[in-house]
Write an enzyme that holds these catalytic residues in place. Structure first.
Site, short mmCIF file in Angstrom:
data_model
loop_
_atom_site.label_atom_id
_atom_site.label_comp_id
_atom_site.label_asym_id
_atom_site.label_seq_id
_atom_site.Cartn_x
_atom_site.Cartn_y
_atom_site.Cartn_z
N CYS A 32 0.87 -1.18 0.00
CA CYS A 32 0.00 0.00 0.00
C CYS A 32 0.90 1.23 0.00
O CYS A 32 2.12 1.12 -0.21
CB CYS A 32 -0.98 -0.02 1.17
SG CYS A 32 -0.19 0.07 2.79
N ASN A 73 2.38 1.54 4.17
CA ASN A 73 2.73 0.29 4.90
C ASN A 73 2.52 0.47 6.41
O ASN A 73 3.24 -0.12 7.21
CB ASN A 73 4.17 -0.14 4.59
CG ASN A 73 4.51 -1.57 5.00
OD1 ASN A 73 5.68 -1.87 5.23
ND2 ASN A 73 3.55 -2.45 5.09
N CYS A 93 -1.13 1.08 7.40
CA CYS A 93 -2.56 0.80 7.63
C CYS A 93 -3.00 -0.48 6.92
O CYS A 93 -3.15 -1.53 7.53
CB CYS A 93 -3.43 1.98 7.18
SG CYS A 93 -3.07 3.54 8.03
N ARG A 94 -3.20 -0.39 5.59
CA ARG A 94 -3.81 -1.51 4.87
C ARG A 94 -2.89 -2.72 4.72
O ARG A 94 -3.30 -3.85 5.01
CB ARG A 94 -4.30 -1.04 3.49
CG ARG A 94 -5.44 -0.06 3.57
CD ARG A 94 -5.65 0.66 2.24
NE ARG A 94 -4.53 1.53 1.90
CZ ARG A 94 -4.40 2.20 0.78
NH1 ARG A 94 -5.34 2.09 -0.15
NH2 ARG A 94 -3.37 2.99 0.58
N SER A 95 -1.66 -2.51 4.26
CA SER A 95 -0.83 -3.70 3.96
C SER A 95 -0.33 -4.43 5.20
O SER A 95 -0.30 -5.67 5.19
CB SER A 95 0.30 -3.38 2.98
OG SER A 95 1.21 -2.45 3.49
N ASP A 149 -8.38 3.86 1.34
CA ASP A 149 -7.35 4.26 2.30
C ASP A 149 -8.02 4.84 3.56
O ASP A 149 -8.71 5.85 3.47
CB ASP A 149 -6.49 5.32 1.61
CG ASP A 149 -5.32 5.73 2.46
OD1 ASP A 149 -5.24 5.30 3.62
OD2 ASP A 149 -4.48 6.50 1.96
P1 4NP Z 1 -1.71 2.93 4.00
O1 4NP Z 1 -2.32 4.30 4.52
O2 4NP Z 1 -1.23 3.17 2.59
O3 4NP Z 1 -2.85 2.00 4.06
O4 4NP Z 1 -0.58 2.57 4.95
C1 4NP Z 1 -1.66 5.53 4.46
C2 4NP Z 1 -0.67 5.82 5.36
C3 4NP Z 1 -0.06 7.06 5.32
C4 4NP Z 1 -0.43 7.99 4.38
C5 4NP Z 1 -1.42 7.67 3.46
C6 4NP Z 1 -2.03 6.46 3.50
N1 4NP Z 1 0.16 9.26 4.36
O5 4NP Z 1 -0.26 10.10 3.54
O6 4NP Z 1 1.08 9.52 5.13
#
Ligand code: 4NP
Length: 159
Positions: free
Chosen positions: A11, A14, A16-18, A127
């Protein structure tokens, strides 16, 4: 016995989702007695959170469902991943596009959309980072559904 297949969840951050997908897939494989058949990891296309533990909201949501992701640390998707993993599963279509752009021509890795490859449907895991606990819950449910689909694929040797 056949060698373990390598599955990498990807994702943006790295955090939240992954990592949630990594933790829940590992648990579902264990529950199915198939842990030895797949090696699971996760990585980010972005670099903002490298070295960080998962987002505390992702940790809390996973814990509520019996999945412990506290020990995971964010890392960046590396060129070597395209040789070391058989299947690279992307949380959404933007990540899919980015990962396919980075894939070296020599790599045989399948780079796919997580929910599509796992049979849930051709759609993104939204997200949850700028959302609330409900958004984390929704993301958890989607990656858990994906994990069940992946366990079936692993059971049947379809990768
Ligand atoms: P992830 O979520 O891709 O599921 O880990 C996010 C984590 C951080 C950010 C965006 C999405 N960010 O913009 O910092």
């Amino acid at each position: 016995m056949a060698r373990a297949t390598g599955i990498l969840m990807v994702c943006l951050g790295n955090i939240c989702r992954s990592p949630t997908a990594e933790g829940v897939l590992r648990l579902r494989l264990e529950e199915a007695g198939l842990s030895s058949r797949a090696r699971v990891d996760s990585a980010a296309t972005g670099s903002s959170h490298i070295g960080h533990p998962p987002d505390e909201r992702a940790i809390a949501c996973a814990a509520k469902h019996g999945v412990d992701i506290t020990a995971l640390r964010a890392r960046r998707l590396a060129l070597e991943d395209f040789d070391e993993f058989d299947t690279i599963l992307c949380a959404d279509r933007t990540i899919l596009h980015e990962a396919r752009m980075r894939k070296p021509r020599t790599s045989h890795a399948q780079v796919e959309l997580l929910l599509e490859w796992s049979g849930v449907g051709k759609k993104d895991v939204p997200d949850p980072y700028y959302g609330n606990a409900r958004d984390f819950e929704q993301a958890f449910k989607l990656v858990d559904a994906a994990a069940h689909g992946i366990v079936e694929r692993v059971r049947q040797g379809r990768f």
